[in-house]
Each structure stands twice: as structure tokens, then as C-alpha cells.
Design a protein around this motif. Sequence first.
Motif, short mmCIF file in Angstrom:
data_model
loop_
_atom_site.label_atom_id
_atom_site.label_comp_id
_atom_site.label_asym_id
_atom_site.label_seq_id
_atom_site.Cartn_x
_atom_site.Cartn_y
_atom_site.Cartn_z
N ARG A 9 -7.69 42.19 4.13
CA ARG A 9 -8.14 41.95 2.76
C ARG A 9 -9.34 41.00 2.73
O ARG A 9 -10.29 41.19 1.96
N LEU A 38 -4.74 48.92 0.14
CA LEU A 38 -6.03 48.34 0.51
C LEU A 38 -7.16 49.37 0.43
O LEU A 38 -8.30 49.02 0.09
N HIS A 41 -9.06 49.62 -2.76
CA HIS A 41 -10.11 48.61 -2.95
C HIS A 41 -11.39 49.06 -2.23
O HIS A 41 -12.49 48.95 -2.77
#
Length: 220
Positions: A9, A38, A41
Motif C-alpha cells: 500500500r 489493493l 486502488h
Amino acid sequence: MSITPESVRQLLNSEDLGDRLRAVNQIRVLEPKIGFELIQHAVNDSNTRVRYSAVSQIDTLGGQDLDLSLNLLRRMLEDKEPDVQAAAADCLGALQLVSAFDDLEQLYRNTPEWIVQLSVIATLGVLGEPRGFELLQEALTSENELVQITAISSFGELGDLRAVPLLASYATNPDWQIRHRVVLALNNLGGTEAKSILESLVNDEVETVASEAKRNLGIS
């Protein structure tokens, strides 16, 4: 240094492009549920390479939530970069998201990019959606030979016997790669008419085509 969700991240939020690309690659070693979170994103990254790498992983991670994946990939079909659009189309096929058929058809008709058209046509074969027949028929007459070849293969995957007479004329195409794809498609389609066309190709001047035709007919 071990790879953890938090370390990935942090890399995804880095201003350094290399860090973000590395992060997307590291997502592959995480648990799928975490990886899917994830990757959502990463597909919003400002850099095309990052978005492409992220979208390309949805084929394996998207099963965590198919509805969310469908919405996500539909949005990526509208990305400004053709490579990202093509990757999204590929993933829709891999995840068997048939409800995206209308989106794929619209994309094929509106895009000027052959790489995007190629991915859409390949996806139609994988999806197995009967409504794809007409679009594949249209793709057979594409000015781009790679799109034509892909349409032939997708007809074989689609399994609609109406494709056999359409493929017949391509059995004498001067490009041996097209003839080879015809052989493979006809073998998948089967039937008397397909067998007859295959028999006409057992003596093809290109050994690869002739051998494949013989193998499909059970001729040693």
C-alpha cells in the motif's frame, strides 16, 4: 524485506513510478482478497503502465467479487489508453462476465484501435455468448488481418455451426496462417460440412496446415 499488505500500500502511494509498478507486481504474492482490494486502488493510477498492469490482474483476482469486477472493468473499457481498454476486455472474457456483451460491442464499433478490436473479438469467443455471432461475422471482413484471424478462432470457440459456411471461403486464403486457423476452428465446430472442408485441406501446400487437417480427421 517481506512483502505485506501495508508495504504494498505504501508503494502504491509513492510518487515514484518504479515503486508503484513494483507494488502492482507484488500484489501477486498476497492473499487474493487483499490483492483485489489493493488492485482497485492501482487501476486509478495516473500512469498508463500501472493501470495496465493492475487491470491485467483482475482476471485472477476479480472472482472475489464479480459484480464489483464487472463495474470496474466497464469503467476501464472507457480508459483513455487502448492497452488498458484491451486488458479490460480480456478480463471480462476470463471472468465470463457475459452481461458486459453490449459494452464490448459498443467498444468494438466505436474504437479506431485495432488492438482493442482484437481483444474484443477474442473475448467474444471465450464468453460463448450467442449474440456475438453477428459481430464475429463483421470482424471476418476487417481490414486488419489479425482481427480476421482472431474472429476465425473465436467462431471455433463459440460453437455455432452457422459459422462453417462463412469459414469455407477462408480455407483457400493465400495466407497459410488463416488456413491453419480455419482448420482449428472447423475441428472445434464439427459436423459434415466442416469435415468436407477439412478433407480439402489434407493436401495443403503448407505442411502445418495439412498435418493439422489430417490429425483432426484421424488420418495418419
